[in-house]
Structure formats: structure tokens, C-alpha cells
Enzyme design. Structure first.
Site, mmCIF file in Angstrom:
data_model
loop_
_atom_site.group_PDB
_atom_site.id
_atom_site.type_symbol
_atom_site.label_atom_id
_atom_site.label_comp_id
_atom_site.label_asym_id
_atom_site.label_seq_id
_atom_site.Cartn_x
_atom_site.Cartn_y
_atom_site.Cartn_z
ATOM 1 N N LYS A 29 2.081 -0.445 -8.544
ATOM 2 C CA LYS A 29 1.049 0.383 -7.920
ATOM 3 C C LYS A 29 0.182 1.034 -8.990
ATOM 4 O O LYS A 29 -1.048 1.059 -8.878
ATOM 5 C CB LYS A 29 1.705 1.447 -7.020
ATOM 6 N N GLN A 71 7.609 7.136 -2.488
ATOM 7 C CA GLN A 71 8.325 5.856 -2.551
ATOM 8 C C GLN A 71 9.702 6.006 -1.906
ATOM 9 O O GLN A 71 10.480 6.891 -2.275
ATOM 10 C CB GLN A 71 8.461 5.430 -4.023
ATOM 11 N N ASP A 125 -0.117 5.154 3.308
ATOM 12 C CA ASP A 125 0.939 4.193 3.643
ATOM 13 C C ASP A 125 0.945 3.906 5.145
ATOM 14 O O ASP A 125 1.546 2.926 5.592
ATOM 15 C CB ASP A 125 2.304 4.785 3.258
#
Ligand code: NAP
Length: 279
Positions: free
Chosen positions: A51, A95, A118
Site C-alpha cells: 500500500k 489493517q 476500505d
């Protein structure tokens, strides 16, 4: 059979995003994405590294928080609150998995829904259910981009999604529905799954079972999208018995190199979209 090249589509998408950002960056603006990782999960560390590298490629500024596995919920929520208020940060990603003992739902609920790139929050998921504009969760969003890139018709087609997780299967089914496919969702309790799959014009598989989809489960000329990532004898493979299925398909995604690269690219797209909407 046409092999769907996720690496190329992801790379093209990132180049396009870079071009969109360039004039704003030249004007002194910052498009920031914050990634919070806690604990020592090696796979998570690889994802986070990818990322950060993709952010650099696109011109997004990374705000990176690497926290120890004994971090408290309060410490994480304090960081999230600070990032919610930071005007340079347009996307916040925590995460998963978080270390044992930390309530993931509670942590995710602290992210400002407008910065939930997300797409996992009830707010963004709710918009998806209502068919409204939202940040699509990245993996199924990436599948839709692949279909679009290859001009694969979706409207009116029979789509079968195997898997109903909140992160992949369910949003995938909703996105296909929004594009006017007729969608069937299968899961571990589905009876006659092979027969249902064999009727699909578009078959998306996201279950995490190597080689689950065999040739007899695929209609001639079907589009097969394999989301699964499994490791067998040290080698990556998907949920589809690729070698025996590929010649029956009109299009198929390989593993690796199919859906995988799209997930991070879509995270970049959601972040740039958040920036462009609010800058
Ligand atoms: P998950 O949360 O474990 O969900 C798996 C789903 O598959 C569940 O809905 C489950 O049904 C269903 N399932 C399991 N065994 C089945 C069977 N034998 N027949 C039919 N359905 C079955 O997994 P996930 O997070 O959705 O991930 C699925 C796969 O995609 C994994 O391999 C994962 O690594 C991969 N993945 C890839 C990416 C990417 O970037 N390419 C991103 C995310 C995930 P029930 O609901 O009935 O239990």
C-alpha cells in the site's frame, strides 16, 4: 480464452490516478492515506508495504502507524481521532487482523465514514445496499473494474458469487446487482452448488478453498473470476482448478496476477476520489 491481466489494469488505473492528482499536488495540496497496523502479522506487513509503495506511485502521501501487539484500544482510537481531524488525510485504513483482545468492530466504527476508503463501515455498506454512490470495498470493486476494462457485459447476465463474506462475497453480489446482473449467492450451506455455478455467465469465486471450482462447474464461454488466494506446496493458487477450467472460459483471472493487484489499486482510487470530492 482471454486472460484477464490484473497487473496491467491496476498499473493503468494507478497511472490515471497519478494524472488526476498531479495538478492538485503542483498547487500545494496533499492527498493523504493513513494506514494503521498493529502487531506482527507477516502477511499484514507485506500488504501494508504494498500500500505504501502504491501511494508513492500515485502521489498519495502515506501516514503510516506501526504499533506494537500490546497496544491498547484507546491508543488506536486516539490516533484515529487525530486522523479524522487531519485535513490532509482523506482516507484511513486499519489493517486487519488486529491483535487478540482488540475489538475490531469498535475500532473500525471510530473511523470517520467519509474517510472509510476500505468501504467496510456500516455507513459505506449501507450506501452500497441502497445502490448509492459509495467507496466500494476494494476487492469486489476491483473485480468490477476488471469487467469494465475488458468491456464484459454484466447487465442481464446470470452472475453466481460463491462466498458471502462481508468483505468480498456480499459486496460483490450487490455491485453485480447494481449493474443489473441477475445474481445468485452461494455459501457453505448451499445445496447443488456445482449445478448453480454451471449456469453462470459470470462466476465469481471467493471462498479460500484451493481448486474448488472444477471444469464441470463452469458453463462453456463463462467469465470466471477467481478471488481466492491459497498456498499449496509453497505455490499460490486460487479457488478455481485453473488448468482444467481455463479452456472452457471466455475470460478468466489467473492467481496470482488477476484480482490481487486490483485490491490495492482500488484503495488508491477510493482515496483519490475522496480527495477530489472534498479538495
Ligand atoms: P471468508 O471470510 O473466510 O469467507 C469465506 C466464504 O466462503 C464464506 O461465506 C463461506 O460460507 C464460503 N465457503 C467456505 N467454504 C465453502 C464451500 N465449501 N462451499 C461454498 N462456500 C464456501 O473469506 P474471504 O475473506 O471472503 O476470502 C475468500 C478468499 O478470497 C480467500 O482465499 C482470501 O484469501 C481471498 N481474498 C483475496 C483478496 C484479493 O485481494 N485477491 C482479498 C480478500 C480475500 P459461510 O458464510 O457459509 O461460512
Amino acid at each position: 480464452m482471454i486472460l484477464i491481466d490484473g497487473k496491467k489494469v491496476a498499473s493503468d488505473l494507478k497511472q490515471q490516478l497519478k494524472k488526476q492528482l498531479e495538478p492538485h499536488i503542483a498547487a500545494g495540496k496533499t492527498c493523504g492515506l493513513a494506514v494503521i497496523i498493529a502487531g506482527e502479522d507477516p502477511a499484514s506487513k507485506v500488504y501494508v508495504r504494498n500500500k505504501i509503495n502504491s501511494c508513492a506511485e500515485v502521489g498519495i502521501k502515506s501516514f503510516h502507524y506501526e504499533l506494537p501487539s500490546d497496544v491498547s484500544e484507546k491508543e488506536i482510537t486516539d490516533i484515529i481521532e487525530e486522523l479524522n481531524a487531519n485535513k490532509d488525510v482523506y482516507g484511513i485504513l486499519v489493517q486487519l487482523p488486529l491483535p487478540k483482545g482488540i475489538d475490531e468492530r469498535k475500532i473500525l466504527s471510530k473511523i470517520d465514514p467519509q474517510k472509510d476508503v476500505d468501504g467496510f463501515s456500516p455507513f459505506q455498506m449501507g450506501k452500497l445496499v441502497l445502490g448509492e454512490k459509495c467507496f466500494p470495498s476494494c476487492t469486489p470493486g476491483g473485480v468490477m473494474e476488471l469487467l469494465k476494462y475488458y468491456s464484459i457485459p454484466v447487465a442481464g447476465k446470470k452472475a453466481v458469487v460463491i462466498g458471502r463474506s462481508n468483505t468480498v462475497g456480499k459486496p460483490m453480489a450487490l455491485m453485480l446487482l447494481k449493474q443489473n446482473a441477475t445474481v445468485t449467492v452461494c455459501h457453505s450451506k448451499t445445496e447443488n452448488i456445482g449445478k448453480i455455478a454451471a449456469e453462470a455467465d459470470i462466476l465469481v469465486v471467493a471462498i479460500g478453498k484451493p481448486h474448488f471450482v472444477t471444469a464441470d462447474m463452469v458453463k462453456d464461454g463463462a467469465v470466471v473470476v477467481d478471488v481466492g488466494i491459497n498456498r499449496v506446496d509453497g505455490k499460490l493458487c486460487g479457488d478455481v482448478d485453473y488448468e482444467n477450467v481455463k479452456d472452457k472460459c471466455s475470460y478468466i483471472t489467473p492467481v496470482p496476477g488477476g484480482v490481487g493487484p486490483m485490491t490495492v489499486a482500488m484503495l488508491m482510487k477510493n482515496t483519490v476520489d475522496a480527495f477530489l470530492e472534498n479538495v
